[in-house]
Design an enzyme around this catalytic site. Structure first.
Site, PDB file in Angstrom:
ATOM      1  N   GLU A 175      -5.891 -10.074   9.515  1.00  0.00           N
ATOM      2  CA  GLU A 175      -6.654  -9.163  10.370  1.00  0.00           C
ATOM      3  C   GLU A 175      -5.940  -9.179  11.716  1.00  0.00           C
ATOM      4  O   GLU A 175      -5.997 -10.167  12.448  1.00  0.00           O
ATOM      5  CB  GLU A 175      -8.106  -9.638  10.542  1.00  0.00           C
ATOM      6  CG  GLU A 175      -8.918  -9.688   9.258  1.00  0.00           C
ATOM      7  CD  GLU A 175      -9.405  -8.320   8.768  1.00  0.00           C
ATOM      8  OE1 GLU A 175      -9.164  -7.313   9.470  1.00  0.00           O
ATOM      9  OE2 GLU A 175     -10.018  -8.272   7.687  1.00  0.00           O
ATOM     10  N   GLU A 179      -7.606   1.424  10.009  1.00  0.00           N
ATOM     11  CA  GLU A 179      -6.900   0.273  10.584  1.00  0.00           C
ATOM     12  C   GLU A 179      -5.432   0.633  10.793  1.00  0.00           C
ATOM     13  O   GLU A 179      -4.532   0.132  10.129  1.00  0.00           O
ATOM     14  CB  GLU A 179      -7.102  -0.939   9.658  1.00  0.00           C
ATOM     15  CG  GLU A 179      -8.590  -1.281   9.508  1.00  0.00           C
ATOM     16  CD  GLU A 179      -8.918  -2.227   8.364  1.00  0.00           C
ATOM     17  OE1 GLU A 179      -7.998  -2.735   7.700  1.00  0.00           O
ATOM     18  OE2 GLU A 179     -10.125  -2.470   8.143  1.00  0.00           O
ATOM     19  N   HIS A 222      -7.588   0.056   4.225  1.00  0.00           N
ATOM     20  CA  HIS A 222      -8.694   0.647   4.994  1.00  0.00           C
ATOM     21  C   HIS A 222      -8.118   1.675   5.964  1.00  0.00           C
ATOM     22  O   HIS A 222      -7.258   1.352   6.787  1.00  0.00           O
ATOM     23  CB  HIS A 222      -9.476  -0.428   5.746  1.00  0.00           C
ATOM     24  CG  HIS A 222     -10.330  -1.257   4.827  1.00  0.00           C
ATOM     25  ND1 HIS A 222     -10.540  -2.597   5.009  1.00  0.00           N
ATOM     26  CD2 HIS A 222     -11.022  -0.900   3.707  1.00  0.00           C
ATOM     27  CE1 HIS A 222     -11.340  -3.037   4.027  1.00  0.00           C
ATOM     28  NE2 HIS A 222     -11.642  -2.020   3.241  1.00  0.00           N
ATOM     29  N   ARG A 240     -13.069   4.652   6.628  1.00  0.00           N
ATOM     30  CA  ARG A 240     -12.577   3.382   6.082  1.00  0.00           C
ATOM     31  C   ARG A 240     -12.151   3.480   4.607  1.00  0.00           C
ATOM     32  O   ARG A 240     -11.153   2.887   4.178  1.00  0.00           O
ATOM     33  CB  ARG A 240     -13.715   2.351   6.212  1.00  0.00           C
ATOM     34  CG  ARG A 240     -13.552   1.054   5.444  1.00  0.00           C
ATOM     35  CD  ARG A 240     -14.819   0.211   5.661  1.00  0.00           C
ATOM     36  NE  ARG A 240     -14.923  -0.949   4.794  1.00  0.00           N
ATOM     37  CZ  ARG A 240     -14.495  -2.168   5.125  1.00  0.00           C
ATOM     38  NH1 ARG A 240     -13.890  -2.372   6.282  1.00  0.00           N
ATOM     39  NH2 ARG A 240     -14.654  -3.175   4.308  1.00  0.00           N
ATOM     40  N   HIS A 262      -4.712  -5.953   7.406  1.00  0.00           N
ATOM     41  CA  HIS A 262      -5.876  -5.225   7.932  1.00  0.00           C
ATOM     42  C   HIS A 262      -5.925  -5.377   9.445  1.00  0.00           C
ATOM     43  O   HIS A 262      -5.140  -6.090  10.044  1.00  0.00           O
ATOM     44  CB  HIS A 262      -7.174  -5.837   7.384  1.00  0.00           C
ATOM     45  CG  HIS A 262      -7.403  -5.667   5.912  1.00  0.00           C
ATOM     46  ND1 HIS A 262      -8.449  -4.943   5.413  1.00  0.00           N
ATOM     47  CD2 HIS A 262      -6.734  -6.160   4.837  1.00  0.00           C
ATOM     48  CE1 HIS A 262      -8.426  -4.985   4.088  1.00  0.00           C
ATOM     49  NE2 HIS A 262      -7.388  -5.717   3.711  1.00  0.00           N
TER      50      HIS A 262
HETATM   51 ZN   LIG Z   1      -9.835  -3.826   6.550  1.00  0.00          ZN
END
Ligand SMILES: [Zn+2]
Length: 362
Positions: free
Chosen positions: A297, A98, A95, A153, A223
């Site tokens: 994340e 990020e 993405h 993104r 991410h």
């Molecule tokens: Zn992501």
């Protein structure tokens, strides 16, 4: 170091700020100065430098081309031993916005190369495992997020005669594709593409993983944000076959991470603790038989979100390093319980003794 200075400059700044800072970077002769904000060139150059200065350990491999025809490369960190090893895969930056994720992939490589001789854990797992690192999966989107839209993104594939751009690459893998948590509308940020692996970036990664899957023990995809370690699945609330072990290892990783700066991570199945999504690389990797598959994340929990301030880059990388190496250590000990001894009965014993090493070196 100049590297961290560079990294903190590059992350967390808008394109306008960067243009203004360019003069400062030139005055200070920072080596990472780049022409016309082409950040990918910076990472590309970094990959080449890393490979050149660690040629005994690091090789760079072509993976495929992006929609906008940029070559994708991954780094392979591999001890030159005469034995078949297993593989740990890690990708960052699927993405675009990020930005802390590609920073972590670079940090990870730097730390491994700096410490593999002195750190007993790293030198142990490098006896058995090769590390495959893809620092930026979605290169076109990443560059677009630098130059045009900080919060972009998706990738940059044109749809509807070029009136609409971008597929969410983490909805484009062939795992219950298009079934839940996606959109079929190209203008959506979770557009899943025209079919499974419709995007060249997805296809490039999937082809390599598919080819090597019997040797890949662990698939990590990095991410931000939210501070989670997520296990499969996103597409169903049914637990993965080895979910208890996946959870156990993730909790161990989160505990190790917390010890550094007290940062708290939540651990669980994606569909149960975050949201449902289909076509993710994490689900796909597990479905094709890779036993340990996790999504990280990274920081934070929403205060700055995708635009993490530069002063959080280093601490985020340091703590994440502890979590990731905890997972790799676990996998290493599970599959190679005797240290550097292979599981296969036909294999040669490779104890890290002078005797063993002498026989293992060509
Ligand atoms: Zn992501």
């Amino acid at each position: 170091t100049s590297y961290m200075f560079c990294l903190s400059y590059l992350l967390g700044m808008t394109a306008a700020e960067l243009r203004w800072r360019k003069s400062v970077l030139i005055r200070r002769r920072v080596w990472c100065y780049f022409e016309d904000l082409i950040v990918w060139l910076h990472i590309y150059q970094w990959m080449t430098e890393i490979q050149n200065s660690n040629s005994e350990l690091v090789t760079q491999h072509y993976l495929g081309n992006t929609v906008e025809n940029r070559p994708m490369y991954y780094l392979q960190i591999s001890q030159p031993l005469d034995k078949t090893k297993k593989i740990i895969w890690m990708d960052c930056g699927i993405h675009a916005r990020e930005w802390i994720a590609p920073a972590f992939c670079q940090w990870f490589v730097k730390e491994i190369l700096q410490n593999y001789k002195s750190d007993p854990n790293i030198s142990r797992f490098l006896q058995n495992l090769d590390l495959y690192i893809l620092p930026v999966l979605n290169i076109d989107g990443y560059i677009y997020s630098w130059e045009k839209d900080r919060l972009w993104r998706k990738n940059r594939s044109p749809y509807m005669n070029g009136t609409c751009y971008g597929t969410d690459l983490n909805r484009n893998f062939n795992s219950s594709w298009g079934s839940i948590g996606v959109s079929y509308n190209c203008s959506s940020i979770i557009f899943c593409g025209s079919g499974p692996e419709s995007e060249p970036e997805t296809k490039a990664v999937a082809q390599l993983i598919e080819k090597k899957k019997s040797d890949i023990l662990c698939y990590l995809t990095i991410h931000s944000y939210g501070q989670y370690i997520l296990i499969p699945y996103g597409s169903t609330t049914e637990p993965a076959s080895n979910s208890e072990e996946l959870m156990y290892v993730a909790e161990k990783a989160a505990a190790a991470l917390m010890q550094k700066y007290g940062t708290s991570y939540e651990v669980g199945s994606t569909s149960l603790i975050l949201y449902s999504n289909s076509g993710s690389s994490r689900d796909w990797a597990h479905m094709i038989g890779i036993p340990f598959s996790y999504t990280f994340e990274l920081r934070d929990k929403g205060t700055h979100g995708f635009v993490l301030p530069p002063d959080q880059i280093q601490p985020t990388c340091e703590e994440t390093m502890l979590a990731v190496t905890t997972i790799i250590d676990y996998v290493d000990h599970k599959y190679f319980p005797g240290g550097a001894v292979m599981l296969s009965s036909t294999s040669v014993l490779l104890q890290p003794t002078s005797e063993g090493l002498r026989h293992s070196l060509k």
